[in-house]
Scaffold this motif. Structure first.
Motif, mmCIF file in Angstrom:
data_model
loop_
_atom_site.group_PDB
_atom_site.id
_atom_site.type_symbol
_atom_site.label_atom_id
_atom_site.label_comp_id
_atom_site.label_asym_id
_atom_site.label_seq_id
_atom_site.Cartn_x
_atom_site.Cartn_y
_atom_site.Cartn_z
ATOM 1 N N UNK A 52 -5.243 3.645 2.782
ATOM 2 C CA UNK A 52 -5.251 2.142 2.396
ATOM 3 C C UNK A 52 -6.168 1.288 3.122
ATOM 4 N N UNK A 53 -6.940 0.228 2.788
ATOM 5 C CA UNK A 53 -7.681 -0.474 3.412
ATOM 6 C C UNK A 53 -6.829 -1.328 4.122
ATOM 7 N N UNK A 54 -7.234 -2.017 5.216
ATOM 8 C CA UNK A 54 -6.349 -2.836 6.075
ATOM 9 C C UNK A 54 -7.369 -3.899 6.848
ATOM 10 N N UNK A 55 -7.371 -5.205 6.786
ATOM 11 C CA UNK A 55 -8.331 -6.050 7.240
ATOM 12 C C UNK A 55 -7.950 -6.007 8.943
ATOM 13 N N UNK A 56 -6.617 -5.764 9.547
ATOM 14 C CA UNK A 56 -6.443 -5.891 10.807
ATOM 15 C C UNK A 56 -7.046 -4.528 11.636
ATOM 16 N N UNK A 57 -7.571 -3.559 10.854
ATOM 17 C CA UNK A 57 -8.071 -2.428 11.529
ATOM 18 C C UNK A 57 -9.596 -2.546 11.551
ATOM 19 N N UNK A 58 -10.098 -2.556 12.798
ATOM 20 C CA UNK A 58 -11.431 -2.955 13.017
ATOM 21 C C UNK A 58 -12.239 -1.590 13.861
ATOM 22 N N UNK A 84 5.159 0.469 8.298
ATOM 23 C CA UNK A 84 5.447 -0.817 7.601
ATOM 24 C C UNK A 84 6.682 -1.392 8.436
ATOM 25 N N UNK A 85 7.606 -0.990 9.118
ATOM 26 C CA UNK A 85 8.875 -1.522 9.438
ATOM 27 C C UNK A 85 8.743 -1.738 11.008
ATOM 28 N N UNK A 86 7.608 -1.858 11.544
ATOM 29 C CA UNK A 86 7.408 -2.087 12.944
ATOM 30 C C UNK A 86 6.161 -2.857 13.454
ATOM 31 N N UNK A 97 3.429 -4.451 7.833
ATOM 32 C CA UNK A 97 4.588 -4.774 6.783
ATOM 33 C C UNK A 97 3.651 -5.364 5.766
ATOM 34 N N UNK A 98 2.539 -6.060 5.799
ATOM 35 C CA UNK A 98 1.874 -6.863 4.920
ATOM 36 C C UNK A 98 1.061 -5.888 3.820
ATOM 37 N N UNK A 99 0.506 -4.825 4.464
ATOM 38 C CA UNK A 99 -0.293 -3.830 3.975
ATOM 39 C C UNK A 99 0.784 -2.997 3.152
ATOM 40 N N UNK A 100 1.666 -2.550 3.585
ATOM 41 C CA UNK A 100 2.887 -1.966 3.012
ATOM 42 C C UNK A 100 3.406 -2.864 1.724
ATOM 43 N N UNK A 101 3.697 -3.915 1.759
ATOM 44 C CA UNK A 101 4.099 -4.939 0.751
ATOM 45 C C UNK A 101 3.036 -5.092 -0.405
ATOM 46 N N UNK A 102 1.815 -5.050 -0.059
ATOM 47 C CA UNK A 102 0.787 -5.229 -1.024
ATOM 48 C C UNK A 102 0.594 -4.017 -1.938
ATOM 49 N N UNK A 103 1.012 -2.969 -1.422
ATOM 50 C CA UNK A 103 0.958 -1.673 -1.921
ATOM 51 C C UNK A 103 2.034 -1.052 -2.524
ATOM 52 N N UNK A 104 3.008 -1.827 -2.347
ATOM 53 C CA UNK A 104 4.451 -1.504 -2.948
ATOM 54 C C UNK A 104 5.080 -0.252 -2.237
#
Length: 178
Positions: free
Chosen positions: A24-30, A42-44, A49-56
């Motif tokens: 999955x893409x994630x803006x916080x990964x650079x 996602x639980x840590x 968590x935001x990435x996981x929520x976006x992708x259910x």
């Protein structure tokens, strides 16, 4: 290759046979932090968590309140402290699976507890959110019975409670909120 080449891809979990994880893409990964291809827990952490929520994705937490792996983490990790023998156990599991490409010491930027000076593990916990006038009224009634010093702070607190639209009932810190 670029991250776009990995879009909609997946990979096999290195230690759980049959488990497949999406890429999955994630803006916080650079490109300046790590490899650009990182795990998501996602639980840590808020970003994961935001990435996981976006992708259910599920946000299952495998770590208990004391920092030990729970039964759902598997028999090799159960009851091991995440920041101590748990790290070594994961390394051994990756080696046994032939999935460890490189191991090196890394100083992680964990948040630290100001009291104990030890790293804290961020973990998701179950919470209940309510949106009712009854809770707001009860909170205001209880607050009016508290001796507040300075007394001028009481009105600020009551106004804040009046503006609050959602309530989270939670027991995240056994020693209270600073």
């Amino acid at each position: 290759f670029s991250g776009a080449d990995l879009a909609d891809g997946s990979c096999a979990h290195p230690t759980i046979p049959g488990r497949v994880s999406p890429l999955l893409p994630a803006n916080h990964v650079t490109m300046t932090k790590g490899t650009g291809l990182v795990h998501t827990a996602p639980a840590h952490g808020m970003e994961d968590y935001s990435v996981a929520s976006h992708h259910q994705l599920p946000t299952d937490c495998l770590v208990d309140e004391s920092g030990y792996f729970m039964e759902a983490a598997g028999p090799e990790l159960k009851n091991k402290n995440v920041l101590e023998e748990g790290n070594e156990a994961v390394i051994q599991m990756l080696q046994a699976a032939g999935s460890l490409l490189k191991e090196e010491k890394y100083v992680h930027s964990y948040p630290y507890d100001w009291r104990t000076k030890k790293p804290m593990i961020i973990r998701a916990s179950k919470q209940w959110f309510v949106n009712t006038a009854d809770v707001k009224a009860a909170a205001q009634d209880v607050l009016k019975k508290v001796k507040v010093i300075p007394t001028s702070a009481m009105n600020r607190m009551l106004e804040m409670l009046d503006r609050r639209t959602f309530w989270c009932i939670s027991r995240q810190r056994c020693w209270g909120v600073p």
